[in-house]
Design a protein around this motif. Sequence first.
Motif, PDB file in Angstrom:
ATOM      1  N   VAL A  31     118.351  22.146  18.282  1.00  0.00           N
ATOM      2  CA  VAL A  31     118.152  23.008  19.452  1.00  0.00           C
ATOM      3  C   VAL A  31     118.832  24.352  19.208  1.00  0.00           C
ATOM      4  CG1 VAL A  31     118.612  23.292  21.912  1.00  0.00           C
ATOM      5  CG2 VAL A  31     117.912  21.055  21.026  1.00  0.00           C
ATOM      6  N   GLY A  32     120.065  24.321  18.713  1.00  0.00           N
ATOM      7  CA  GLY A  32     120.779  25.553  18.403  1.00  0.00           C
ATOM      8  C   GLY A  32     120.141  26.328  17.268  1.00  0.00           C
ATOM      9  N   LYS A  33     119.636  25.608  16.288  1.00  0.00           N
ATOM     10  CA  LYS A  33     118.971  26.250  15.145  1.00  0.00           C
ATOM     11  C   LYS A  33     117.832  27.152  15.601  1.00  0.00           C
ATOM     12  CE  LYS A  33     115.812  24.919  11.387  1.00  0.00           C
ATOM     13  NZ  LYS A  33     115.207  23.775  10.651  1.00  0.00           N
ATOM     14  N   HIS A  34     117.125  26.739  16.639  1.00  0.00           N
ATOM     15  CA  HIS A  34     115.969  27.512  17.120  1.00  0.00           C
ATOM     16  C   HIS A  34     116.325  28.418  18.301  1.00  0.00           C
ATOM     17  CE1 HIS A  34     113.193  25.539  14.413  1.00  0.00           C
ATOM     18  NE2 HIS A  34     113.730  24.384  14.730  1.00  0.00           N
ATOM     19  N   ASN A  35     117.633  28.650  18.491  1.00  0.00           N
ATOM     20  CA  ASN A  35     118.121  29.561  19.543  1.00  0.00           C
ATOM     21  C   ASN A  35     117.641  29.146  20.934  1.00  0.00           C
ATOM     22  OD1 ASN A  35     119.505  31.351  17.719  1.00  0.00           O
ATOM     23  ND2 ASN A  35     117.494  32.169  17.131  1.00  0.00           N
ATOM     24  N   ASP A 211     114.468   9.656  10.315  1.00  0.00           N
ATOM     25  CA  ASP A 211     114.350  10.996   9.741  1.00  0.00           C
ATOM     26  C   ASP A 211     113.007  11.626  10.074  1.00  0.00           C
ATOM     27  OD1 ASP A 211     116.873  10.728   8.639  1.00  0.00           O
ATOM     28  OD2 ASP A 211     116.133  10.157   6.649  1.00  0.00           O
ATOM     29  N   VAL A 212     111.972  10.796  10.199  1.00  0.00           N
ATOM     30  CA  VAL A 212     110.646  11.308  10.546  1.00  0.00           C
ATOM     31  C   VAL A 212     110.657  11.865  11.966  1.00  0.00           C
ATOM     32  CG1 VAL A 212     108.211  10.713  10.868  1.00  0.00           C
ATOM     33  CG2 VAL A 212     109.490   9.756   8.936  1.00  0.00           C
ATOM     34  N   LEU A 213     111.271  11.153  12.877  1.00  0.00           N
ATOM     35  CA  LEU A 213     111.385  11.649  14.253  1.00  0.00           C
ATOM     36  C   LEU A 213     112.128  12.984  14.272  1.00  0.00           C
ATOM     37  CD1 LEU A 213     111.058  11.302  17.329  1.00  0.00           C
ATOM     38  CD2 LEU A 213     113.250  10.103  17.313  1.00  0.00           C
ATOM     39  N   ILE A 214     113.237  13.075  13.550  1.00  0.00           N
ATOM     40  CA  ILE A 214     114.022  14.305  13.528  1.00  0.00           C
ATOM     41  C   ILE A 214     113.189  15.462  12.966  1.00  0.00           C
ATOM     42  CG2 ILE A 214     116.034  15.430  12.495  1.00  0.00           C
ATOM     43  CD1 ILE A 214     116.723  13.550  14.804  1.00  0.00           C
ATOM     44  N   GLU A 215     112.377  15.190  11.951  1.00  0.00           N
ATOM     45  CA  GLU A 215     111.492  16.225  11.405  1.00  0.00           C
ATOM     46  C   GLU A 215     110.581  16.782  12.499  1.00  0.00           C
ATOM     47  OE1 GLU A 215     111.411  17.639   8.494  1.00  0.00           O
ATOM     48  OE2 GLU A 215     111.848  16.216   6.875  1.00  0.00           O
ATOM     49  N   PHE A 216     110.025  15.888  13.321  1.00  0.00           N
ATOM     50  CA  PHE A 216     109.077  16.344  14.331  1.00  0.00           C
ATOM     51  C   PHE A 216     109.758  16.990  15.529  1.00  0.00           C
ATOM     52  CE2 PHE A 216     105.986  14.144  11.798  1.00  0.00           C
ATOM     53  CZ  PHE A 216     104.868  14.951  11.964  1.00  0.00           C
ATOM     54  N   VAL A 217     110.976  16.601  15.822  1.00  0.00           N
ATOM     55  CA  VAL A 217     111.735  17.325  16.842  1.00  0.00           C
ATOM     56  C   VAL A 217     111.960  18.764  16.367  1.00  0.00           C
ATOM     57  CG1 VAL A 217     113.959  17.515  18.014  1.00  0.00           C
ATOM     58  CG2 VAL A 217     112.832  15.286  17.825  1.00  0.00           C
ATOM     59  N   ASP A 218     112.268  18.918  15.091  1.00  0.00           N
ATOM     60  CA  ASP A 218     112.458  20.245  14.504  1.00  0.00           C
ATOM     61  C   ASP A 218     111.189  21.087  14.640  1.00  0.00           C
ATOM     62  OD1 ASP A 218     113.586  22.351  13.109  1.00  0.00           O
ATOM     63  OD2 ASP A 218     113.449  21.393  11.140  1.00  0.00           O
ATOM     64  N   ILE A 219     110.046  20.501  14.288  1.00  0.00           N
ATOM     65  CA  ILE A 219     108.767  21.212  14.386  1.00  0.00           C
ATOM     66  C   ILE A 219     108.467  21.563  15.843  1.00  0.00           C
ATOM     67  CG2 ILE A 219     106.275  20.974  14.054  1.00  0.00           C
ATOM     68  CD1 ILE A 219     107.012  19.016  11.708  1.00  0.00           C
ATOM     69  N   PHE A 220     108.685  20.613  16.725  1.00  0.00           N
ATOM     70  CA  PHE A 220     108.441  20.798  18.156  1.00  0.00           C
ATOM     71  C   PHE A 220     109.250  21.983  18.686  1.00  0.00           C
ATOM     72  CE2 PHE A 220     109.563  19.680  22.583  1.00  0.00           C
ATOM     73  CZ  PHE A 220     108.329  19.469  23.127  1.00  0.00           C
ATOM     74  N   LEU A 221     110.527  22.029  18.360  1.00  0.00           N
ATOM     75  CA  LEU A 221     111.398  23.108  18.829  1.00  0.00           C
ATOM     76  C   LEU A 221     111.001  24.445  18.214  1.00  0.00           C
ATOM     77  CD1 LEU A 221     114.793  21.193  18.666  1.00  0.00           C
ATOM     78  CD2 LEU A 221     113.543  21.835  20.743  1.00  0.00           C
ATOM     79  N   PHE A 222     110.550  24.418  16.972  1.00  0.00           N
ATOM     80  CA  PHE A 222     110.061  25.641  16.331  1.00  0.00           C
ATOM     81  C   PHE A 222     108.876  26.206  17.106  1.00  0.00           C
ATOM     82  CE2 PHE A 222     107.031  27.555  13.271  1.00  0.00           C
ATOM     83  CZ  PHE A 222     107.785  28.641  12.858  1.00  0.00           C
ATOM     84  N   TYR A 223     107.949  25.360  17.509  1.00  0.00           N
ATOM     85  CA  TYR A 223     106.798  25.825  18.291  1.00  0.00           C
ATOM     86  C   TYR A 223     107.254  26.458  19.611  1.00  0.00           C
ATOM     87  CZ  TYR A 223     103.782  23.049  15.154  1.00  0.00           C
ATOM     88  OH  TYR A 223     103.131  22.525  14.067  1.00  0.00           O
ATOM     89  N   LEU A 224     108.205  25.827  20.267  1.00  0.00           N
ATOM     90  CA  LEU A 224     108.699  26.394  21.524  1.00  0.00           C
ATOM     91  C   LEU A 224     109.315  27.767  21.293  1.00  0.00           C
ATOM     92  CD1 LEU A 224     110.386  23.331  23.308  1.00  0.00           C
ATOM     93  CD2 LEU A 224     107.987  24.030  23.286  1.00  0.00           C
ATOM     94  N   SER A 225     110.005  27.926  20.175  1.00  0.00           N
ATOM     95  CA  SER A 225     110.650  29.206  19.875  1.00  0.00           C
ATOM     96  C   SER A 225     109.625  30.300  19.595  1.00  0.00           C
ATOM     97  CB  SER A 225     111.597  29.061  18.685  1.00  0.00           C
ATOM     98  OG  SER A 225     110.888  28.974  17.453  1.00  0.00           O
ATOM     99  N   LYS A 226     108.390  29.924  19.290  1.00  0.00           N
ATOM    100  CA  LYS A 226     107.334  30.886  18.995  1.00  0.00           C
ATOM    101  C   LYS A 226     106.479  31.215  20.223  1.00  0.00           C
ATOM    102  CE  LYS A 226     108.162  31.664  14.666  1.00  0.00           C
ATOM    103  NZ  LYS A 226     108.609  33.026  14.237  1.00  0.00           N
TER     104      LYS A 226
END
Length: 573
Positions: A31-35, A211-226
């Motif tokens: 969450v912090g990574k994607h501001n 780890d797969v779930l964490i990967e997709f949480v990362d992708i999900f948050l990236f989309y929100l940041s865009k």
Amino acid sequence: MSFDDKALQRLEFLYGSEQKRDLLNRLKKLVGKHNLRLRDTPSSRISFSQEDAVLITYGDVILPENGQKNKLQTLKEFVEKRLGDAVNTVHILPFFPSSSDQGFSVIDYLKVREDLGDWEDIESLSEKYNVMADLVINHTSRFSDWFENYQMGKAPGKDYFIEVDPSTDLSNVTRPRSSPLLTTVKTNRGMQYVWTTFSDDQIDLNFINPDVLIEFVDIFLFYLSKGINLIRLDAIAYLWKEIGTNSIHLEETHQVIKLFRDIVDHIDPDITLITETNVPFDENINYFGDGDEAHMIYQFSLPPLLLHAILTENGQYLTQWAQELPEPREGCTYFNFTASHDGIGVRPLEGLVPDEEFDYLIKSTKERGGFVSYKKNEDNSQSPYELNITYYDAFAEPGRKDTQFQVKRYLCSQIIMLSLQGVPGVYFHNFTATKNYLDGVTETGEKRAINRKQWGEEELEEHLSQTNDITHYILTRYKELLQIRKQHSAFSPAAKQEVLDLGNDFFVLHRSSDEENILCISNITHEHKSLARELLSSFIAEADTYTNILTGDQLTIKNELKLEPFKTVWLAI
């Protein structure tokens, strides 16, 4: 309940008590990574309104004629010029690098396909419209880095996929396709069999590995940041696999959705989750959860039921289904549509129409130049899965083009969809009355290509510049309908809906808000029909004259209401 408490509960169910805190910490770091910021308690969600309407489209549905702009810029220009504020949301179907299935076999989740544009184009569109994007979460392309790493035994990816001994009994697994469930692939450990629900190019991911779930949480948050504020969870019903089960709708899948909902609720309550679950209605409705899963679910039963009702001129089954629709929980609603990039799914008809009525739709589709796709059953037999035809041509009179009845039937179907409780989603080709794209089927070998035409920019503008052209007429009328709908609170997703059974010739809704009442009446036959005033007496007052807000005309109802073939009225009462 705080975010931490909710997330820990989900993570413990999925992965056990020993891993839950570490996984929560990893999630919060992302969450912090994607501001972005997690609120400890969720904020109140702004409700959906009658102003919400979604355009469903591919990013390359219009091909620019010169090199001065890319495809996403061309799409944005069209939406602003031709649709304006008739829609407030644009669902761009997968715009990522992909190897098949028109974008749904994703190679790289974090990039925009070069021929479409870049993330600046997505963010530019999001300045004026809400943007919906797909999280293609069930599977990834065999050409993705993850899968190539799996084949070489490298991280990340080496434990991201599901290996199965081919002698395992998988006969009870629910299949949406007739392709093999297991696909052989070369690895550094020899040939392996991996789980492939949809095709041998779409390799299912193993969510038993956190780890797969964490990967997709990362992708999900990236989309929100865009700037993406609606996320469609693609093929989510098949997410969690467990040998010995049917591997669809498992409780673990629901817990994953609940976790994404928790994230949304505590970051921005106006972000919307929508689940794509093309299954029978009784299964589909479960994705609302207890109001803690999807904000919207697709009304997959609506397209085939509506098509059946108008073609057979019998509203019995459509009315029965609509009467039994449960009231969505607060903050949730239905996503109503009649066409999408896929075909018209017929699994959602199970239990809603008799077999002979089901067979009629199959025959009707073939008569009108369409195709039928099949799925494999447990006993190795095949049964229809979807109808492949444009929704406009699904109402054609076989052998004839753009007849009066085709146009009237089609518009009747669209107005009924716009009348129903929920948010309307309109596929690009429904706005343009696109005909069966048989050349696309020939070129690709894919039946679904029949409803995935790419317009040349000049070709489309030429159609739209001619007032006697069917594309111009339908787009113009559709925009008018959406603008009228926006002005009436009775069409808010939060407004009440009552479905009336006034005979099989009609489909009738009463929509009501605190401010107004509207009676939506459709004659779904090719003949002039009348409704006796006494059948409407519970809703209309003593006056004889009422306004049809679809046209602004005054209608006189003394002894009866007369309706032309395939005519709909929205009566302000």
